[in-house]
Design a protein around this motif. Sequence first.
Motif, short mmCIF file in Angstrom:
data_model
loop_
_atom_site.label_atom_id
_atom_site.label_comp_id
_atom_site.label_asym_id
_atom_site.label_seq_id
_atom_site.Cartn_x
_atom_site.Cartn_y
_atom_site.Cartn_z
N ALA A 190 0.85 -0.77 0.15
CA ALA A 190 0.10 0.23 -0.01
C ALA A 190 1.08 1.29 0.26
O ALA A 190 0.56 1.92 -0.63
CB ALA A 190 -0.97 -0.24 1.14
N GLY A 191 2.20 1.23 1.09
CA GLY A 191 2.87 1.97 0.61
C GLY A 191 3.09 2.93 -0.57
O GLY A 191 3.46 3.72 -0.52
N ARG A 192 3.68 2.24 -1.26
CA ARG A 192 4.44 1.74 -2.19
C ARG A 192 3.47 2.39 -3.46
O ARG A 192 4.07 3.54 -3.99
CB ARG A 192 4.82 0.98 -3.23
CG ARG A 192 6.30 -0.14 -2.25
CD ARG A 192 6.62 -1.15 -2.57
NE ARG A 192 7.52 -1.60 -2.08
CZ ARG A 192 8.24 -2.47 -1.21
NH1 ARG A 192 6.91 -3.54 -1.26
NH2 ARG A 192 9.35 -3.20 -0.71
N VAL A 237 3.98 3.99 7.78
CA VAL A 237 4.75 3.95 8.40
C VAL A 237 3.77 3.54 9.92
O VAL A 237 5.04 2.48 10.55
CB VAL A 237 5.51 5.43 8.73
CG1 VAL A 237 6.48 5.40 9.46
CG2 VAL A 237 6.11 5.43 6.71
N ASP A 238 2.96 3.78 10.55
CA ASP A 238 2.68 3.21 11.49
C ASP A 238 2.75 1.59 11.40
O ASP A 238 3.25 1.35 12.99
CB ASP A 238 1.54 4.54 12.20
CG ASP A 238 2.01 6.01 12.25
OD1 ASP A 238 3.07 6.48 12.94
OD2 ASP A 238 0.86 6.63 12.11
N LEU A 239 1.60 1.26 11.03
CA LEU A 239 1.69 -0.07 10.45
C LEU A 239 2.68 -0.64 10.52
O LEU A 239 2.49 -2.07 11.46
CB LEU A 239 0.18 -0.36 9.24
CG LEU A 239 -0.74 0.12 9.92
CD1 LEU A 239 -1.50 0.22 8.63
CD2 LEU A 239 -2.05 -0.62 11.07
N LEU A 240 3.76 -0.40 10.27
CA LEU A 240 5.57 -1.02 9.02
C LEU A 240 5.76 -1.12 11.10
O LEU A 240 6.14 -2.16 11.43
CB LEU A 240 5.48 -0.52 8.95
CG LEU A 240 5.36 0.06 7.05
CD1 LEU A 240 6.39 0.22 6.00
CD2 LEU A 240 5.17 -2.32 6.55
N GLN A 241 5.63 0.26 11.60
CA GLN A 241 6.14 0.03 12.58
C GLN A 241 5.85 -1.13 13.66
O GLN A 241 5.99 -1.47 14.58
CB GLN A 241 6.00 0.77 13.90
CG GLN A 241 6.98 2.43 13.23
CD GLN A 241 7.29 3.74 14.11
OE1 GLN A 241 6.39 4.82 13.87
NE2 GLN A 241 7.90 3.33 14.63
N ALA A 242 3.95 -0.96 13.58
CA ALA A 242 2.78 -1.76 13.96
C ALA A 242 3.23 -3.17 14.08
O ALA A 242 3.16 -4.13 15.29
CB ALA A 242 1.45 -1.55 14.63
N ALA A 293 12.49 4.41 5.57
CA ALA A 293 13.65 3.90 3.67
C ALA A 293 12.56 3.41 2.63
O ALA A 293 12.94 3.15 1.79
CB ALA A 293 13.80 3.85 4.81
N ALA A 294 11.30 2.66 3.38
CA ALA A 294 10.91 1.76 2.58
C ALA A 294 9.89 2.09 2.03
O ALA A 294 9.67 1.33 0.95
CB ALA A 294 9.78 0.83 3.15
N LEU A 295 9.61 3.06 2.08
CA LEU A 295 8.64 3.94 1.33
C LEU A 295 9.46 4.71 -0.18
O LEU A 295 10.77 5.13 0.49
CB LEU A 295 7.75 5.16 1.65
CG LEU A 295 6.66 4.60 2.86
CD1 LEU A 295 5.77 5.12 3.14
CD2 LEU A 295 6.39 2.64 2.63
N PRO A 296 8.67 4.86 -0.95
CA PRO A 296 8.99 5.66 -2.30
C PRO A 296 8.73 7.41 -2.52
O PRO A 296 8.23 8.05 -1.21
CB PRO A 296 8.39 5.87 -3.49
CG PRO A 296 7.12 5.25 -2.87
CD PRO A 296 6.78 4.45 -1.70
N ALA A 297 9.76 8.11 -2.17
CA ALA A 297 10.31 9.15 -2.22
C ALA A 297 9.37 10.40 -2.54
O ALA A 297 9.13 9.65 -3.64
CB ALA A 297 11.72 10.31 -1.83
N VAL A 298 8.86 11.11 -1.93
CA VAL A 298 7.77 12.95 -2.27
C VAL A 298 8.78 13.40 -2.37
O VAL A 298 8.42 13.72 -1.25
CB VAL A 298 6.42 12.43 -2.09
CG1 VAL A 298 5.91 13.41 -2.17
CG2 VAL A 298 5.82 11.25 -1.86
N GLY A 299 9.09 14.25 -3.42
CA GLY A 299 9.87 15.50 -3.46
C GLY A 299 11.37 15.13 -2.48
O GLY A 299 11.38 16.50 -1.75
N GLY A 300 11.50 14.30 -2.62
CA GLY A 300 13.04 13.83 -2.20
C GLY A 300 12.35 14.15 -0.71
O GLY A 300 13.92 13.77 0.29
N LYS A 301 11.65 14.53 -0.13
CA LYS A 301 11.47 13.15 1.71
C LYS A 301 10.63 12.26 1.97
O LYS A 301 9.54 12.05 0.86
CB LYS A 301 10.76 14.94 2.00
CG LYS A 301 10.88 16.15 1.76
CD LYS A 301 10.01 17.20 2.36
CE LYS A 301 10.70 18.33 2.11
NZ LYS A 301 10.30 20.11 2.90
N ARG A 302 10.76 12.46 3.16
CA ARG A 302 10.21 10.80 3.54
C ARG A 302 9.05 10.90 4.75
O ARG A 302 8.77 12.53 5.30
CB ARG A 302 11.33 10.05 4.21
CG ARG A 302 12.13 9.15 3.28
CD ARG A 302 11.74 8.74 2.70
NE ARG A 302 13.23 8.14 1.87
CZ ARG A 302 12.43 7.05 0.51
NH1 ARG A 302 11.53 6.59 0.04
NH2 ARG A 302 13.83 6.88 0.21
#
Length: 364
Positions: free
Chosen positions: A309-311, A337-342, A352-361
Amino acid sequence: MDGVREEVRRRLRRLARTALPILQCAIAAGLAWVVAKDLVGHARPFFAPIAGVVVLGVSLGQRLRRVGELVVGVSVGIGVGDLLISLIGSGPWQIALVVALAMSTAVLLDSGTVIALQSGSSAVLVATLLPPGDSAGFNRMVDALIGGLIGLGVAALIPANPITVAHRQGRAVFGELAQALRGAATAAEERDPGRAAAALSRARGSQKALEDFRSALETGSEIATIAPLRWRRRNELEHYRAAAAPVDYAMRNTRVLLRRTVAALRDEERVPEHLPEVLRALAEATTVLRDELAKGEEPVRARRAALAAGRAATGELASGAGFSMRVVVAQLRSIVVDLLQATGMNREDASAALPAVGGKRPER
């Protein structure tokens, strides 16, 4: 008639859920009386069974602290009461004064509610039943300690299952989160701000479920600590404990997402084509996480689902969208990110696992 039968069934289910705590209280009360009367030799040790029941309670949690609070509360109440009654005698105004001073002393000690209440009730006991200077005051403190320790012993030897309550409350929390995400997906798909507002209203009411979940985990941790029969459940419980804070954050971020969804739909902003699909995928990941935790499994499938879903929540998803809808996409990524931490990932790896948006996480 059907309504009456359903109400009877509901009450019987509630009784079944509290049957073990009731049994624990009954056994602790009987044992405390026997120990205080027959082994220690107190003539009327009514405080011992009371202490055993108070320490256990029908609602669980913080028993170790309650033992100390009981003994301290009884000591303060009896000490203050015995001192004052020996000086000013006994009567209505003396009882009122003794109770006020005993409870005030407990509050000044920065104590909890149990200490203050026990101080007040013990002061009443001294002012009405116990002769000033009588050794029965000390006996009541011993009775409180006996009852408290026996209550702890019963909890350790006849323990509740620490996972059962965590399962029940966890299902409620994860269910609320998944429902909120599905509500956002449906509202976005149908361009319906009213449906989004209804989903937001329901999500705002989820705080009680989160508080109950945290309380269940606290209780479960205590049981798993003092009860040898439940030590093997500590790993399962740890999965839930690791998920508790991230799921709380995910629900908070979901409420923000829903607020911005309401604003975007009312302002008739463009809805990204794949947004409902991504929201539903995230809701499904939440459900998978719930099921894996309930089975005591490492949440591997939930992690994969959340990552998928994050990708999909890339910069292209928000391309050309208005301000509120861009916030929705940003919140969606934070929920991932919250669910991945869960599922057990640390925050850095999850971001880091998500694609960057405008160079930001994603940021919290």
